[in-house]
Write a protein that holds these residues in place. Structure first.
Motif, short mmCIF file in Angstrom:
data_model
loop_
_atom_site.label_atom_id
_atom_site.label_comp_id
_atom_site.label_asym_id
_atom_site.label_seq_id
_atom_site.Cartn_x
_atom_site.Cartn_y
_atom_site.Cartn_z
N LEU A 1 92.05 -46.69 71.31
CA LEU A 1 92.95 -47.78 71.72
C LEU A 1 94.14 -47.89 70.77
CD1 LEU A 1 90.52 -50.58 72.83
CD2 LEU A 1 92.36 -49.60 74.20
N LYS A 2 93.82 -47.75 69.46
CA LYS A 2 94.89 -47.85 68.46
C LYS A 2 95.92 -46.74 68.67
CE LYS A 2 93.10 -50.05 64.30
NZ LYS A 2 92.45 -49.81 63.05
N ARG A 3 95.35 -45.51 68.88
CA ARG A 3 96.25 -44.37 69.11
C ARG A 3 97.12 -44.62 70.33
NH1 ARG A 3 92.37 -40.97 67.26
NH2 ARG A 3 91.38 -40.77 69.28
N LEU B 1 101.99 -46.00 72.91
CA LEU B 1 102.71 -46.91 73.81
C LEU B 1 103.90 -47.55 73.12
CD1 LEU B 1 100.00 -48.79 75.85
CD2 LEU B 1 102.06 -47.74 76.78
N ALA B 2 103.66 -47.99 71.86
CA ALA B 2 104.74 -48.63 71.11
C ALA B 2 105.90 -47.66 70.92
CB ALA B 2 104.20 -49.11 69.76
N ASP B 3 105.51 -46.38 70.56
CA ASP B 3 106.56 -45.35 70.38
C ASP B 3 107.34 -45.14 71.67
OD1 ASP B 3 105.78 -45.08 67.85
OD2 ASP B 3 104.88 -43.08 68.04
N LEU C 1 82.07 -47.89 69.64
CA LEU C 1 83.09 -48.94 69.58
C LEU C 1 84.25 -48.52 68.67
CD1 LEU C 1 82.91 -51.76 70.91
CD2 LEU C 1 82.57 -52.66 68.62
N HIS C 2 83.83 -47.94 67.53
CA HIS C 2 84.84 -47.51 66.56
C HIS C 2 85.77 -46.45 67.19
CE1 HIS C 2 86.27 -45.13 63.07
NE2 HIS C 2 86.49 -46.35 62.61
N ASP C 3 85.11 -45.47 67.92
CA ASP C 3 85.91 -44.41 68.57
C ASP C 3 86.87 -45.04 69.58
OD1 ASP C 3 84.57 -42.69 67.05
OD2 ASP C 3 83.26 -41.89 68.64
N THR C 4 86.28 -46.00 70.35
CA THR C 4 87.12 -46.65 71.37
C THR C 4 88.30 -47.36 70.72
OG1 THR C 4 85.02 -47.13 72.43
CG2 THR C 4 86.96 -48.09 73.45
N VAL C 5 87.96 -48.07 69.62
CA VAL C 5 89.04 -48.80 68.93
C VAL C 5 90.11 -47.83 68.44
CG1 VAL C 5 89.53 -50.12 66.84
CG2 VAL C 5 87.64 -50.80 68.27
N GLN C 6 89.62 -46.68 67.89
CA GLN C 6 90.58 -45.68 67.39
C GLN C 6 91.47 -45.16 68.52
OE1 GLN C 6 91.25 -44.85 64.25
NE2 GLN C 6 89.76 -46.41 63.72
#
Ligand SMILES: Nc1ncnc2c1ncn2[C@@H]1O[C@H](COP(=O)(O)OP(=O)(O)OP(=O)(O)O)[C@@H](O)[C@H]1O
Ligand SMILES: [Mg+2]
Length: 601
Positions: free
Chosen positions: A311-313, A318-320, A304-309
């Motif tokens: 997703l965050k990346r 995406l934001a950039d 989950l943590h990896d997925t969250v990371q």
């Protein structure tokens, strides 16, 4: 009260009382013995020793009397006789007094010795009578021979008898003394026997008491100690003898209560231990299950943590991208607008410019004509005709009213200024066109390092007054580019750096090939760009410089050119500390191969 039922304190008190009793008895016996010994000693002294002493004294006195009498017989001197008689009288009085005491009611002599004493007294009286009545008168009368004869007679008859009686009496007294001393020894030994008996009896009783108490106490203490050892060894069903009413009996009773309680506790504890063992087993199993579940949870948590990371990346990317797209679109629409405006302004400004040239030509022609009219005016004045003079006057008045001289003088300035203004508008329009990619875009193979150095030379005139220049340029750096356009980009950035330095500072230009790209960095230690305007500096017409000094097109054009070269342009700045522009291009001539985005703030 039997000894066993007594408390230890009472037992010790009893031993103490017995000791005191025997001590008192011994003291009483001792005092009695001493008292009786003193009596016996007194008796010996008074009855035997004193009387013997008196007898001896009497005997001595009598000796003195005999010696005086002998002296009187030998000297025969009547004067001396008086003196002797006086001494004899004194001695005689003393001897009489002694006899009176010895035979008196207060006499201490043994009644058995009384006849002998009375015999002695009679002999003394006879001796005294012969002496006073016969010997002494014979001496006075000078009959010494008679006196000596008489003296010999009483010596043999009286004196010797007297002495023998006294000796017998002394012997008698000696015997009495021996008897009294024997009595004294007997009393002493009797007292000692009493003393020893009482002490022995006391000792035996004390010994018996102490032995009995210590035996009973130590036996019961041993029983308690044994009980305690057994309890210590884990044996709780121990029972001690509680009989009796003393402290040890109470101790045994509380020991029994304690062991009973411990026994009960032990049973409960055994039950608990059994229960705990069971639940420990269960807990172990549950724990193993929980550990397995926790491991699973950990693994899924990690996923989950990896997925969250990820997703965050992805979100950040995406934001950039969104920001870049918005910016690119904004710049593109501004470019379109600029292209339209440039196009619209370009035509009218074109004919305004050519008309202005034509108008300037016309005005110059008019000036030449007015000059010729001036000459004609002078000529007419010289002719002196009235009609001509009033006409000249009218013309001069009109000239003055219309301020023709000033117009002629200023018109050339007005045209000059208007031309400058129009040139400026033309250059702005050109800039807008360049921003909107409508300028020349032909590229050639060239060395970017050379292009950069040439630009520095062009800027040197303005740069040298404001800043120390530091360069670190790697050579050669070949790439497919439009060197004029890139020169324009570098020039604008260097001039911006010069203008950002308030008094004197440092400008650093670096250029190197790095991981397939050419990187150009232009830094200054000037005033920096405040964060709130950092997003706007690439927009056309954005400037912080006073009107007339900056159009705000420099970075907008640079942005367009860099984009045309598939490069990127980034800015890093800290207000008050300086700014760095970093421009990257794909190295080599294959410019189509890289599809780089243009701007990162
Ligand atoms: N090195 C720098 N240090 C501080 N501010 C800068 C720097 N470079 C650019 N700027 C800011 O960005 C603004 C826009 O720059 P740009 O080059 O586009 O326009 P300009 O220099 O104002 O005018 P022009 O270049 O048309 O003469 C500047 O007005 C200035 O405020
Ligand atoms: Mg500028």
């Amino acid at each position: 009260m039997p000894l066993d039922t007594m408390s230890i304190r009472k037992k010790l008190l009893a031993v103490f009382a017995v000791s005191v009793f025997f001590l008192v008895a011994v003291v009483i016996v001792g005092m009695t013995a001493i008292h009786s010994l003193r009596d016996v000693t007194n008796r010996i002294y008074e009855e035997t020793f004193l009387e013997s002493y008196r007898l001896m004294e009497l005997k001595g006195d009598l000796e003195d009397v005999r010696r005086l009498l002998l002296t009187a017989l030998i000297t025969g001197d009547s004067a001396r006789l008086d003196e002797i008689e006086q001494d004899l009288a004194t001695l005689t009085a003393a001897i009489d007094d002694a006899f009176a005491q010895m035979l008196g009611p207060e006499s201490r002599f043994d009644p058995e010795a009384r006849p002998a004493l009375e015999g002695m007294a009679a002999t003394w009286r006879a001796f005294k009578a012969t002496r006073d009545d016969e010997i002494l008168p014979a001496l006075r009368e000078g009959r010494v021979g008679d006196a000596v004869e008489l003296a010999r007679g009483i010596q043999e008859q009286r004196y010797n008898k007297f002495i023998s009686i006294a000796g017998a009496l002394v012997e008698h007294e000696k015997t009495e003394t021996a008897l009294a001393t024997h009595d004294l020894a007997a009393s002493f030994w009797k007292a000692m026997a009493w003393f020893a008996t009482i002490s022995l009896v006391g000792l035996v009783i004390m010994l018996a008491l102490v032995t009995s108490i210590s035996r009973s106490v130590s036996a019961r203490l041993r029983a308690i100690a044994d009980g305690l050892s057994r309890v210590e060894a884990g044996e709780f069903d121990v029972k001690l003898d509680e009989s009796g009413d003393d402290e040890l009996a109470r101790l045994a009773a509380s020991f029994n209560r304690m062991t009973a309680q411990l026994y009960e506790d032990r049973l409960i504890q055994d039950n608990y231990v059994a229960l705990l063992r069971m639940s420990a087993q269960e807990t172990k199993e549950k724990n193993a299950e929980l550990v397995a579940a926790r491991d699973e949870l950990k693994a899924s948590n990690r996923e989950l943590h990896d997925t969250v990371q990820e997703l965050k990346r992805a979100n950040t990317e995406l934001a950039d991208m969104k920001a870049q797209m918005i910016h690119s679109e904004k710049m593109a629409s501004i470019g379109l607008l600029a292209a339209g405006v440039a196009h619209e302004i370009n035509n009218p400004i074109g004919f305004v410019r050519s008309n202005l040239n034509t108008l300037a030509e016309y005005v110059r022609n008019m000036e030449t004509l007015i000059e010729r009219y001036g000459e004609m005016e002078a000529e007419l004045e010289r002719s002196g005709r009235d009609s001509s003079l009033s006409l000249i006057e009218d013309i001069r008045t009109l000239k003055k009213e219309l301020d023709i001289d000033f117009i002629l003088e200023e018109s050339s300035h007005v045209f000059e200024e208007t031309k400058v203004g129009i040139d400026r508008v033309v250059s702005i329009v050109k800039g807008l066109k360049e921003f909107a990619h409508e300028g020349e875009s032909g590229t050639t193979e060239c060395d970017l390092a050379r292009c950069l150095k040439n630009t520095i030379k062009i800027a040197w005139h303005q740069l040298k007054h404001k800043a120390e220049l530091v360069t670190d340029i790697e050579e050669p750096l070949p790439m497919e580019c439009n060197p004029q356009q890139l020169g324009q980009v570098f020039l604008n950035i260097i001039l911006n750096a010069v203008q950002a330095i308030p008094e004197r500072g440092r400008i650093t230009v670096r250029c190197r090939a790095e991981q397939g790209r050419i990187v150009v960095e232009i830094s200054d230690d000037g005033q920096g760009i405040p964060a709130e305007i950092r997003d706007k500096i690439f927009e056309p017409f954005f400037t912080t410089k006073p009107v007339g000094q900056g159009t705000g097109l420099g970075l907008a054009i640079a942005y367009g050119i860099v984009k045309d070269h598939r490069g990127t342009i980034e800015v890093e700045s800290e207000a008050g500390r300086g700014t760095t522009f970093r421009i990257t291009f794909p190295a080599g001539s294959d410019m189509q191969a890289l599809d780089a985005d243009c701007v990162h703030h």
